[in-house]
Design an enzyme around this catalytic site. Sequence first.
Site, PDB file in Angstrom:
ATOM      1  N   GLY A   1       0.810  -1.214   0.000  1.00 19.25           N
ATOM      2  CA  GLY A   1       0.000   0.000   0.000  1.00 19.25           C
ATOM      3  C   GLY A   1       0.844   1.265   0.000  1.00 19.25           C
ATOM      4  O   GLY A   1       2.075   1.220  -0.014  1.00 19.25           O
TER       5      GLY A   1
ATOM      6  N   THR B   1      -6.247   4.979  13.025  1.00 21.43           N
ATOM      7  CA  THR B   1      -7.024   5.967  12.282  1.00 21.43           C
ATOM      8  C   THR B   1      -7.776   6.934  13.182  1.00 21.43           C
ATOM      9  O   THR B   1      -8.079   6.622  14.338  1.00 21.43           O
ATOM     10  CB  THR B   1      -8.042   5.229  11.385  1.00 21.43           C
ATOM     11  OG1 THR B   1      -8.919   6.163  10.752  1.00 21.43           O
ATOM     12  CG2 THR B   1      -8.886   4.261  12.204  1.00 21.43           C
TER      13      THR B   1
ATOM     14  N   ALA C   1      -4.624  -3.655   6.549  1.00 19.20           N
ATOM     15  CA  ALA C   1      -5.908  -3.164   7.055  1.00 19.20           C
ATOM     16  C   ALA C   1      -7.014  -3.384   6.040  1.00 19.20           C
ATOM     17  O   ALA C   1      -6.775  -3.393   4.831  1.00 19.20           O
ATOM     18  CB  ALA C   1      -5.817  -1.678   7.391  1.00 19.20           C
TER      19      ALA C   1
ATOM     20  N   ASP D   1      -1.399 -13.805   5.395  1.00 19.13           N
ATOM     21  CA  ASP D   1      -2.761 -13.649   5.902  1.00 19.13           C
ATOM     22  C   ASP D   1      -2.656 -13.370   7.396  1.00 19.13           C
ATOM     23  O   ASP D   1      -2.377 -14.274   8.189  1.00 19.13           O
ATOM     24  CB  ASP D   1      -3.561 -14.928   5.639  1.00 19.13           C
ATOM     25  CG  ASP D   1      -4.974 -14.871   6.217  1.00 19.13           C
ATOM     26  OD1 ASP D   1      -5.361 -13.816   6.773  1.00 19.13           O
ATOM     27  OD2 ASP D   1      -5.677 -15.894   6.129  1.00 19.13           O
TER      28      ASP D   1
ATOM     29  N   TRP E   1      -6.480  10.965   6.463  1.00 17.33           N
ATOM     30  CA  TRP E   1      -6.467  11.735   5.215  1.00 17.33           C
ATOM     31  C   TRP E   1      -5.162  11.530   4.436  1.00 17.33           C
ATOM     32  O   TRP E   1      -4.512  12.484   4.006  1.00 17.33           O
ATOM     33  CB  TRP E   1      -6.684  13.215   5.501  1.00 17.33           C
ATOM     34  CG  TRP E   1      -8.050  13.573   6.017  1.00 17.33           C
ATOM     35  CD1 TRP E   1      -8.868  12.790   6.798  1.00 17.33           C
ATOM     36  CD2 TRP E   1      -8.754  14.806   5.825  1.00 17.33           C
ATOM     37  NE1 TRP E   1     -10.029  13.449   7.091  1.00 17.33           N
ATOM     38  CE2 TRP E   1      -9.996  14.695   6.516  1.00 17.33           C
ATOM     39  CE3 TRP E   1      -8.458  15.993   5.169  1.00 17.33           C
ATOM     40  CZ2 TRP E   1     -10.938  15.730   6.534  1.00 17.33           C
ATOM     41  CZ3 TRP E   1      -9.388  17.027   5.195  1.00 17.33           C
ATOM     42  CH2 TRP E   1     -10.617  16.891   5.865  1.00 17.33           C
TER      43      TRP E   1
ATOM     44  N   TYR F   1     -16.036   0.378  10.456  1.00 11.17           N
ATOM     45  CA  TYR F   1     -14.591   0.482  10.257  1.00 11.17           C
ATOM     46  C   TYR F   1     -13.917   1.017  11.516  1.00 11.17           C
ATOM     47  O   TYR F   1     -12.911   0.466  11.989  1.00 11.17           O
ATOM     48  CB  TYR F   1     -14.301   1.389   9.064  1.00 11.17           C
ATOM     49  CG  TYR F   1     -12.856   1.779   8.908  1.00 11.17           C
ATOM     50  CD1 TYR F   1     -11.896   0.845   8.522  1.00 11.17           C
ATOM     51  CD2 TYR F   1     -12.434   3.086   9.147  1.00 11.17           C
ATOM     52  CE1 TYR F   1     -10.560   1.200   8.382  1.00 11.17           C
ATOM     53  CE2 TYR F   1     -11.107   3.451   9.007  1.00 11.17           C
ATOM     54  CZ  TYR F   1     -10.181   2.509   8.622  1.00 11.17           C
ATOM     55  OH  TYR F   1      -8.859   2.862   8.485  1.00 11.17           O
TER      56      TYR F   1
END
Length: 283
Positions: free
Chosen positions: A10, A97, A56, A34, A147, A121
């Site tokens: 990512g 987050t 995530a 995994d 963000w 979430y």
Amino acid sequence: MRYLITGASGMLGRDLQSTLEGREVTALGRADLDVTDAAAVLAAVRGHDVVINCAAYTKVDDAETHEADAYAVNATGAGNLAEAAAAVGAKIVQVSTDYVFDGHATVPYAEVTPRAPISAYGRTKAAGEELVLERNPDGAYVVRTAWLYGAHGPNFAKTMLAIAASRDTWSVVDDQLGQPTWTADLAAHIVALLDADAPAGIYHGTNSGAATWFEFARAVLEESGLDPERITPTDSSAFVRPAPRPSYSVLGHEAWAAAGLSEMRPWREALADAVRHGALTTV
């Protein structure tokens, strides 16, 4: 030091690999590990001194109807990694987050503010934080961010430039406040946190200052040499989605100072640097 990055394909995972270039790093994407498989996690963690968990389930709207799937990755998976890290004497960085908060505040959320998620979430990420801190209390760093934009993946800033190439004008919500954060800056701060052997605990990894999505969008155009007046403000009622969004996502940075480290630089300064480095034009 031997580092294991999970969720390594990512935006943040890729920037962490760049930041750690020259060090001993194992980078595992979703296809490689995994995180919900405890035995596989323990085998992967062995031989490492630090685990940085970027894995995530981030489909915020889908999580409303697939909360069990989100929980498996965001909570169970994070707990597996923390338990494995504790078993081998490794540290763990759990990337979290702003969605662990309700978004009703009017001043920046302190690191010690009680969690109060309002979406599936957010609930799964909050549970992940709790499991990580519980299972590796002396070696866990929870780094909350928000963000995110960067070179290696789709994000809001790139979307604004894509729209600019196809439309003359468009609207962006102006009633959600947060902190645009460049993944390259976040990666550098995570590594600095580890290099400093800072105290375990919760840190807020966002660029400083604050902006609405409308202000962020206009800044993206302006820094890219485009006319920001092409974007007009609207409110969230124009973009109804399955998952509620926090209207206020500004995070405080007191923990960095307590650890003797500087907070991340202002978001606008970071955005200008990201544009100079071509981070918004990289496919």
